[in-house]
Scaffold this motif. Structure first.
Motif, PDB file in Angstrom:
ATOM      1  N   VAL A   1      37.801  33.909  28.122  1.00  0.00           N
ATOM      2  CA  VAL A   1      36.876  33.579  29.206  1.00  0.00           C
ATOM      3  C   VAL A   1      36.360  34.896  29.780  1.00  0.00           C
ATOM      4  O   VAL A   1      37.139  35.809  30.073  1.00  0.00           O
ATOM      5  CB  VAL A   1      37.529  32.674  30.283  1.00  0.00           C
ATOM      6  CG1 VAL A   1      38.697  33.333  30.968  1.00  0.00           C
ATOM      7  CG2 VAL A   1      36.509  32.225  31.302  1.00  0.00           C
ATOM      8  N   LYS A   2      35.042  34.995  29.885  1.00  0.00           N
ATOM      9  CA  LYS A   2      34.401  36.230  30.335  1.00  0.00           C
ATOM     10  C   LYS A   2      33.824  36.035  31.732  1.00  0.00           C
ATOM     11  O   LYS A   2      33.338  34.962  32.062  1.00  0.00           O
ATOM     12  CB  LYS A   2      33.253  36.618  29.396  1.00  0.00           C
ATOM     13  CG  LYS A   2      33.653  36.805  27.951  1.00  0.00           C
ATOM     14  CD  LYS A   2      34.137  38.180  27.704  1.00  0.00           C
ATOM     15  CE  LYS A   2      34.345  38.397  26.210  1.00  0.00           C
ATOM     16  NZ  LYS A   2      34.669  39.744  25.899  1.00  0.00           N
ATOM     17  N   ASN A   3      33.866  37.088  32.523  1.00  0.00           N
ATOM     18  CA  ASN A   3      33.218  37.152  33.830  1.00  0.00           C
ATOM     19  C   ASN A   3      33.817  36.187  34.849  1.00  0.00           C
ATOM     20  O   ASN A   3      33.153  35.794  35.790  1.00  0.00           O
ATOM     21  CB  ASN A   3      31.706  36.903  33.690  1.00  0.00           C
ATOM     22  CG  ASN A   3      30.931  37.505  34.819  1.00  0.00           C
ATOM     23  OD1 ASN A   3      31.370  38.470  35.444  1.00  0.00           O
ATOM     24  ND2 ASN A   3      29.778  36.957  35.101  1.00  0.00           N
ATOM     25  N   MET A   4      35.063  35.783  34.693  1.00  0.00           N
ATOM     26  CA  MET A   4      35.719  34.922  35.669  1.00  0.00           C
ATOM     27  C   MET A   4      36.171  35.769  36.852  1.00  0.00           C
ATOM     28  O   MET A   4      36.811  36.798  36.674  1.00  0.00           O
ATOM     29  CB  MET A   4      36.919  34.217  35.048  1.00  0.00           C
ATOM     30  CG  MET A   4      37.645  33.306  35.991  1.00  0.00           C
ATOM     31  SD  MET A   4      39.040  32.545  35.145  1.00  0.00           S
ATOM     32  CE  MET A   4      39.882  31.820  36.520  1.00  0.00           C
ATOM     33  N   TYR A   5      35.840  35.317  38.060  1.00  0.00           N
ATOM     34  CA  TYR A   5      36.187  36.055  39.271  1.00  0.00           C
ATOM     35  C   TYR A   5      37.477  35.519  39.867  1.00  0.00           C
ATOM     36  O   TYR A   5      37.596  34.317  40.114  1.00  0.00           O
ATOM     37  CB  TYR A   5      35.062  35.942  40.304  1.00  0.00           C
ATOM     38  CG  TYR A   5      35.426  36.518  41.643  1.00  0.00           C
ATOM     39  CD1 TYR A   5      35.441  37.898  41.839  1.00  0.00           C
ATOM     40  CD2 TYR A   5      35.768  35.706  42.714  1.00  0.00           C
ATOM     41  CE1 TYR A   5      35.777  38.439  43.069  1.00  0.00           C
ATOM     42  CE2 TYR A   5      36.105  36.234  43.940  1.00  0.00           C
ATOM     43  CZ  TYR A   5      36.111  37.603  44.110  1.00  0.00           C
ATOM     44  OH  TYR A   5      36.460  38.139  45.329  1.00  0.00           O
ATOM     45  N   ILE A   6      38.441  36.410  40.066  1.00  0.00           N
ATOM     46  CA  ILE A   6      39.648  36.102  40.828  1.00  0.00           C
ATOM     47  C   ILE A   6      39.793  37.226  41.846  1.00  0.00           C
ATOM     48  O   ILE A   6      39.909  38.397  41.481  1.00  0.00           O
ATOM     49  CB  ILE A   6      40.908  36.010  39.938  1.00  0.00           C
ATOM     50  CG1 ILE A   6      40.760  34.905  38.910  1.00  0.00           C
ATOM     51  CG2 ILE A   6      42.137  35.775  40.794  1.00  0.00           C
ATOM     52  CD1 ILE A   6      41.916  34.791  37.939  1.00  0.00           C
TER      53      ILE A   6
ATOM     54  N   TYR B   1      49.266  48.748  44.744  1.00  0.00           N
ATOM     55  CA  TYR B   1      48.582  49.433  43.645  1.00  0.00           C
ATOM     56  C   TYR B   1      48.644  48.601  42.359  1.00  0.00           C
ATOM     57  O   TYR B   1      47.945  48.883  41.400  1.00  0.00           O
ATOM     58  CB  TYR B   1      49.204  50.815  43.400  1.00  0.00           C
ATOM     59  CG  TYR B   1      50.662  50.777  43.041  1.00  0.00           C
ATOM     60  CD1 TYR B   1      51.069  50.692  41.722  1.00  0.00           C
ATOM     61  CD2 TYR B   1      51.652  50.818  44.022  1.00  0.00           C
ATOM     62  CE1 TYR B   1      52.406  50.637  41.381  1.00  0.00           C
ATOM     63  CE2 TYR B   1      52.984  50.761  43.698  1.00  0.00           C
ATOM     64  CZ  TYR B   1      53.361  50.678  42.376  1.00  0.00           C
ATOM     65  OH  TYR B   1      54.678  50.619  42.038  1.00  0.00           O
ATOM     66  N   ASN B   2      49.455  47.553  42.329  1.00  0.00           N
ATOM     67  CA  ASN B   2      49.571  46.677  41.160  1.00  0.00           C
ATOM     68  C   ASN B   2      48.499  45.601  41.109  1.00  0.00           C
ATOM     69  O   ASN B   2      48.551  44.730  40.258  1.00  0.00           O
ATOM     70  CB  ASN B   2      50.947  45.995  41.140  1.00  0.00           C
ATOM     71  CG  ASN B   2      52.050  46.974  40.827  1.00  0.00           C
ATOM     72  OD1 ASN B   2      51.838  47.937  40.110  1.00  0.00           O
ATOM     73  ND2 ASN B   2      53.217  46.738  41.391  1.00  0.00           N
ATOM     74  N   ASN B   3      47.543  45.612  42.044  1.00  0.00           N
ATOM     75  CA  ASN B   3      46.518  44.571  42.081  1.00  0.00           C
ATOM     76  C   ASN B   3      45.690  44.572  40.804  1.00  0.00           C
ATOM     77  O   ASN B   3      45.559  45.584  40.123  1.00  0.00           O
ATOM     78  CB  ASN B   3      45.617  44.762  43.297  1.00  0.00           C
ATOM     79  CG  ASN B   3      45.573  43.518  44.158  1.00  0.00           C
ATOM     80  OD1 ASN B   3      45.745  42.420  43.655  1.00  0.00           O
ATOM     81  ND2 ASN B   3      45.340  43.697  45.444  1.00  0.00           N
ATOM     82  N   HIS B   4      45.083  43.449  40.497  1.00  0.00           N
ATOM     83  CA  HIS B   4      44.342  43.248  39.255  1.00  0.00           C
ATOM     84  C   HIS B   4      42.851  43.557  39.423  1.00  0.00           C
ATOM     85  O   HIS B   4      42.347  43.655  40.530  1.00  0.00           O
ATOM     86  CB  HIS B   4      44.513  41.802  38.781  1.00  0.00           C
ATOM     87  CG  HIS B   4      43.978  40.802  39.758  1.00  0.00           C
ATOM     88  ND1 HIS B   4      44.716  40.345  40.818  1.00  0.00           N
ATOM     89  CD2 HIS B   4      42.774  40.209  39.847  1.00  0.00           C
ATOM     90  CE1 HIS B   4      43.983  39.492  41.512  1.00  0.00           C
ATOM     91  NE2 HIS B   4      42.805  39.396  40.953  1.00  0.00           N
ATOM     92  N   VAL B   5      42.153  43.650  38.298  1.00  0.00           N
ATOM     93  CA  VAL B   5      40.700  43.814  38.287  1.00  0.00           C
ATOM     94  C   VAL B   5      40.097  42.423  38.482  1.00  0.00           C
ATOM     95  O   VAL B   5      40.533  41.452  37.857  1.00  0.00           O
ATOM     96  CB  VAL B   5      40.236  44.418  36.936  1.00  0.00           C
ATOM     97  CG1 VAL B   5      38.739  44.570  36.888  1.00  0.00           C
ATOM     98  CG2 VAL B   5      40.940  45.742  36.699  1.00  0.00           C
ATOM     99  N   THR B   6      39.067  42.294  39.320  1.00  0.00           N
ATOM    100  CA  THR B   6      38.556  40.971  39.686  1.00  0.00           C
ATOM    101  C   THR B   6      37.799  40.274  38.566  1.00  0.00           C
ATOM    102  O   THR B   6      37.856  39.062  38.444  1.00  0.00           O
ATOM    103  CB  THR B   6      37.641  41.072  40.917  1.00  0.00           C
ATOM    104  OG1 THR B   6      36.579  41.982  40.642  1.00  0.00           O
ATOM    105  CG2 THR B   6      38.411  41.520  42.134  1.00  0.00           C
TER     106      THR B   6
END
Length: 150
Positions: free
Chosen positions: A58-63, A71-76
């Motif tokens: 799945v591409k371009n899904m926003y979370i 600092y362990n947060n993910h890329v949106t």
């Protein structure tokens, strides 16, 4: 465990596409991503699915980033792998190769075990006149409902 009422929908999907067949797929997520989904902070706007090397992505899904994440947060907007069995992947790949057909996400939800799942569909894009027909049917239904409520 009580079922969580998370149900993030792709509202444009039924308007822009004619749904042919639907599947439920698991999503490979990191720790902070599932926490954001449980808070309802995700979106499926402009999201699509592609086949790469026999895998469905799945591409371009926003979370949204998790508010208590460090600092362990993910890329949106990263690409996320979808989990299906082999027969379903082959069926989706075959349909995705045909001209005019797309693989689109419909909604993200949590199942009874608390796992994030995505409902995806094999769909055919609607023409402009099909969209006008859908709008006309919806307005006619509203008018009929108003008439019977009086």
């Amino acid at each position: 465990m009580a079922t969580n009422q998370i149900n993030i929908k792709n509202r444009r999907a039924s308007f822009d596409y004619e749904i042919i067949e639907t599947f439920n797929a698991g999503i490979v997520l990191t720790g902070t991503e599932i926490k954001s989904i449980r808070q309802g902070k995700a979106g499926l706007t402009d999201t699509y699915c592609v086949m790469e090397n026999g895998e469905l992505w799945v591409k371009n899904m926003y979370i949204a980033e998790y508010s208590q994440g460090s600092y362990n947060n993910h890329v949106t907007h990263r690409d996320r792998k979808l989990l299906l069995n082999k027969k379903e992947i082959q069926k989706i790949a075959k349909a995705g190769e045909q001209p005019g057909y797309s693989i689109i996400p419909l909604r993200v939800f949590l199942n009874e075990r608390g796992l994030a799942k995505m409902a995806i569909a094999i769909a055919r894009g609607k023409k402009q006149y099909d969209k006008r027909q859908s709008i006309k049917e919806r307005e006619d239904k509203r008018a009929m409902d108003r008439m019977f409520k009086r």
